[in-house]
Design a protein around this motif. Structure first.
Motif, PDB file in Angstrom:
ATOM      1  N   VAL A   1      -7.536  -4.329   2.394  1.00  0.00           N
ATOM      2  CA  VAL A   1      -8.385  -4.106   1.222  1.00  0.00           C
ATOM      3  C   VAL A   1      -7.549  -4.268  -0.041  1.00  0.00           C
ATOM      4  O   VAL A   1      -6.317  -4.139  -0.006  1.00  0.00           O
ATOM      5  CB  VAL A   1      -9.022  -2.700   1.265  1.00  0.00           C
ATOM      6  CG1 VAL A   1      -9.858  -2.515   2.519  1.00  0.00           C
ATOM      7  CG2 VAL A   1      -7.969  -1.604   1.143  1.00  0.00           C
TER       8      VAL A   1
ATOM      9  N   TYR B   1       0.839  -1.190   0.000  1.00  0.00           N
ATOM     10  CA  TYR B   1       0.000   0.000   0.000  1.00  0.00           C
ATOM     11  C   TYR B   1       0.879   1.246   0.000  1.00  0.00           C
ATOM     12  O   TYR B   1       1.816   1.360   0.795  1.00  0.00           O
ATOM     13  CB  TYR B   1      -0.893   0.034   1.233  1.00  0.00           C
ATOM     14  CG  TYR B   1      -1.874  -1.106   1.336  1.00  0.00           C
ATOM     15  CD1 TYR B   1      -2.761  -1.388   0.310  1.00  0.00           C
ATOM     16  CD2 TYR B   1      -1.917  -1.888   2.485  1.00  0.00           C
ATOM     17  CE1 TYR B   1      -3.665  -2.425   0.411  1.00  0.00           C
ATOM     18  CE2 TYR B   1      -2.822  -2.932   2.601  1.00  0.00           C
ATOM     19  CZ  TYR B   1      -3.699  -3.198   1.551  1.00  0.00           C
ATOM     20  OH  TYR B   1      -4.592  -4.223   1.662  1.00  0.00           O
TER      21      TYR B   1
ATOM     22  N   ARG C   1      -8.388   6.502   8.473  1.00  0.00           N
ATOM     23  CA  ARG C   1      -8.867   5.702   7.330  1.00  0.00           C
ATOM     24  C   ARG C   1      -7.740   4.836   6.779  1.00  0.00           C
ATOM     25  O   ARG C   1      -7.964   3.684   6.371  1.00  0.00           O
ATOM     26  CB  ARG C   1      -9.420   6.627   6.246  1.00  0.00           C
ATOM     27  CG  ARG C   1     -10.070   5.903   5.079  1.00  0.00           C
ATOM     28  CD  ARG C   1     -11.280   5.111   5.524  1.00  0.00           C
ATOM     29  NE  ARG C   1     -11.998   4.551   4.377  1.00  0.00           N
ATOM     30  CZ  ARG C   1     -12.662   3.417   4.405  1.00  0.00           C
ATOM     31  NH1 ARG C   1     -12.725   2.715   5.528  1.00  0.00           N
ATOM     32  NH2 ARG C   1     -13.296   2.992   3.335  1.00  0.00           N
TER      33      ARG C   1
ATOM     34  N   GLU D   1      -7.410   1.872   9.079  1.00  0.00           N
ATOM     35  CA  GLU D   1      -8.558   0.984   8.879  1.00  0.00           C
ATOM     36  C   GLU D   1      -8.383   0.133   7.614  1.00  0.00           C
ATOM     37  O   GLU D   1      -8.601  -1.090   7.645  1.00  0.00           O
ATOM     38  CB  GLU D   1      -9.831   1.822   8.765  1.00  0.00           C
ATOM     39  CG  GLU D   1     -11.093   1.028   8.468  1.00  0.00           C
ATOM     40  CD  GLU D   1     -12.288   1.927   8.195  1.00  0.00           C
ATOM     41  OE1 GLU D   1     -13.267   1.435   7.592  1.00  0.00           O
ATOM     42  OE2 GLU D   1     -12.252   3.111   8.583  1.00  0.00           O
ATOM     43  N   GLN D   2      -7.963   0.761   6.519  1.00  0.00           N
ATOM     44  CA  GLN D   2      -7.867   0.027   5.261  1.00  0.00           C
ATOM     45  C   GLN D   2      -6.662  -0.914   5.236  1.00  0.00           C
ATOM     46  O   GLN D   2      -6.754  -2.017   4.688  1.00  0.00           O
ATOM     47  CB  GLN D   2      -7.809   1.006   4.086  1.00  0.00           C
ATOM     48  CG  GLN D   2      -9.116   1.757   3.888  1.00  0.00           C
ATOM     49  CD  GLN D   2      -9.185   2.461   2.552  1.00  0.00           C
ATOM     50  OE1 GLN D   2      -8.331   3.296   2.229  1.00  0.00           O
ATOM     51  NE2 GLN D   2     -10.197   2.151   1.760  1.00  0.00           N
TER      52      GLN D   2
ATOM     53  N   GLU E   1      -8.347  -0.184  -3.875  1.00  0.00           N
ATOM     54  CA  GLU E   1      -9.396   0.418  -3.057  1.00  0.00           C
ATOM     55  C   GLU E   1      -8.852   1.375  -2.001  1.00  0.00           C
ATOM     56  O   GLU E   1      -9.626   2.014  -1.282  1.00  0.00           O
ATOM     57  CB  GLU E   1     -10.227  -0.681  -2.383  1.00  0.00           C
ATOM     58  CG  GLU E   1     -11.045  -1.498  -3.361  1.00  0.00           C
ATOM     59  CD  GLU E   1     -11.899  -2.552  -2.671  1.00  0.00           C
ATOM     60  OE1 GLU E   1     -12.026  -2.488  -1.422  1.00  0.00           O
ATOM     61  OE2 GLU E   1     -12.426  -3.427  -3.373  1.00  0.00           O
ATOM     62  N   ILE E   2      -7.525   1.481  -1.889  1.00  0.00           N
ATOM     63  CA  ILE E   2      -6.963   2.444  -0.933  1.00  0.00           C
ATOM     64  C   ILE E   2      -7.383   3.855  -1.344  1.00  0.00           C
ATOM     65  O   ILE E   2      -7.117   4.294  -2.466  1.00  0.00           O
ATOM     66  CB  ILE E   2      -5.422   2.346  -0.892  1.00  0.00           C
ATOM     67  CG1 ILE E   2      -4.997   1.090  -0.134  1.00  0.00           C
ATOM     68  CG2 ILE E   2      -4.810   3.577  -0.232  1.00  0.00           C
ATOM     69  CD1 ILE E   2      -5.182   1.175   1.368  1.00  0.00           C
ATOM     70  N   GLU E   3      -8.055   4.554  -0.452  1.00  0.00           N
ATOM     71  CA  GLU E   3      -8.514   5.906  -0.764  1.00  0.00           C
ATOM     72  C   GLU E   3      -7.341   6.871  -0.717  1.00  0.00           C
ATOM     73  O   GLU E   3      -6.504   6.801   0.169  1.00  0.00           O
ATOM     74  CB  GLU E   3      -9.597   6.324   0.229  1.00  0.00           C
ATOM     75  CG  GLU E   3     -10.849   5.464   0.138  1.00  0.00           C
ATOM     76  CD  GLU E   3     -11.851   5.769   1.226  1.00  0.00           C
ATOM     77  OE1 GLU E   3     -11.887   6.917   1.708  1.00  0.00           O
ATOM     78  OE2 GLU E   3     -12.603   4.848   1.600  1.00  0.00           O
TER      79      GLU E   3
END
Length: 340
Positions: free
Chosen positions: A303, A120, A294, A297-298, A307-309
């Motif tokens: 995820v 990520y 966030r 959380e991800q 989908e990582i914002e």
């Protein structure tokens, strides 16, 4: 299970990230790293963590799953590349302050290495992490605005630092361009104009940085949007305003988190989401806290990378738009955006 995290860079933003992790029950701060060891020691002591002045030494000594890279450098980004790449090589997920790097070639390498390592990579594009922006995105996705047509983004602050020609664009507008992409999608064409404010003490009587910007964007879905940006706002308060219009209505976000208003096309009844006095965002720093939470959380949820914002690809995309805007101005033409 708590995510074992470290923060690299213990300046102002690093301390905000540390406080954000400390307030998150699903994260455990294990280390702080800063080239100024006394600063690392002070920050680490506050959070009962280990202090380092070397990223490789920290990665070798600690079991770290994710880091925040909060260094700075030229145009607020030139010191990001090395620690991010060191962490990725060590198999550690990285949340990087914006811009990913002030050098777009380095940003491309960072995003590519994260993909290759299946790790990520996030970017602190925190303006999208407000209740108002999240609700507005729901309205867009639910079709409440109909087919999107156009958007306007304004971000004016006062910043008299005058270091490089592109300091204003690269240090500030990853945020505003990300907001436009968040609501309207990828960008394919850019047309830009810039000017400089007077500065009697500078050569030629003007600022070094192009301190005012007007940038036109054409999105891949044919939405047209516009950014007005400035480092010359002389008001006491900054100004941020985002307006998105579709065939069935429009919304306006005032100052990132102060107020969201929906103006339906076929009704005079407005929907208003204010910032609650006691339970809302109290200061702008709280938007960074929401972004960090966030991220935790991800990453904990594992995820899918896509989908990582506000992921590394988003951070790279806004830099590609900035580079296209620079080429547009220098070449006096409309420029196609690569991966915008």
């Amino acid at each position: 299970m708590s995510l074992r995290v470290a923060v690299i860079g213990a300046g102002h933003l690093g301390r905000i990230h540390l406080d954000a992790y400390a307030s998150c029950q699903d994260a455990e701060i294990v280390a702080v790293c800063d080239i100024q060891r006394d600063r690392a020691v002070e920050a680490a002591g506050k959070h009962n963590a280990s202090a380092y002045d070397s990223v490789p030494a920290m990665l070798e000594s600690e079991q770290i799953e994710a880091v925040s890279v909060c260094t700075a450098g030229v145009e607020n980004g030139s010191h990001h590349f090395e620690p991010v790449m060191q962490c990725l090589e060590a198999g550690v997920h990285a949340l990087c302050e914006k811009p990913l790097s002030n050098d777009v070639a380095e940003a491309r390498q960072m995003a590519a290495r994260a993909r290759e390592k299946n790790l990520y990579l996030g970017c602190d594009l925190n303006h999208r992490f407000t209740p108002q922006a999240e609700k507005a995105k729901e309205w867009v996705d639910e079709g409440l605005l109909g087919s999107l047509l156009l958007a306007n983004m304004t971000l004016w602050i006062g910043n008299q630092r005058d270091t490089t020609p592109w300091f204003h664009l690269k240090a500030l507008h990853p945020h505003s361009l990300d907001v436009l992409r968040y609501f309207c999608g990828p960008v394919k064409k850019v047309h830009a104009f810039f000017n400089k404010a007077p500065n009697a003490d500078a050569p030629g009587g003007l600022r070094t940085t192009w301190s005012n910007a007007q940038i036109n964007l054409l999105h891949e879905n044919w939405v047209v949007s516009h950014l007005t940006g400035s480092y010359d706002n002389n008001m006491l308060l900054s100004l941020e305003r985002c307006e998105v219009m579709g065939t069935e209505g429009r919304f306006v976000i005032d100052n990132a988190y102060e107020r969201l208003t929906l103006y339906p096309r076929r009704s005079q009844e407005l929907i208003v989401l204010p910032n609650p006095l006691f339970t809302g965002i109290k200061t702008f720093d709280d938007t960074i806290v929401r972004r960090v939470h966030r991220w935790v959380e991800q990453v904990n949820a594992r995820v899918p990378r896509e989908e990582i914002e506000a992921g590394g690809e988003d951070g790279l995309a806004v830099q590609e738009i900035i580079e296209a805007a620079i080429r547009s101005w220098e070449g006096d033409r409309v420029v196609d955006v690569e991966n915008g």
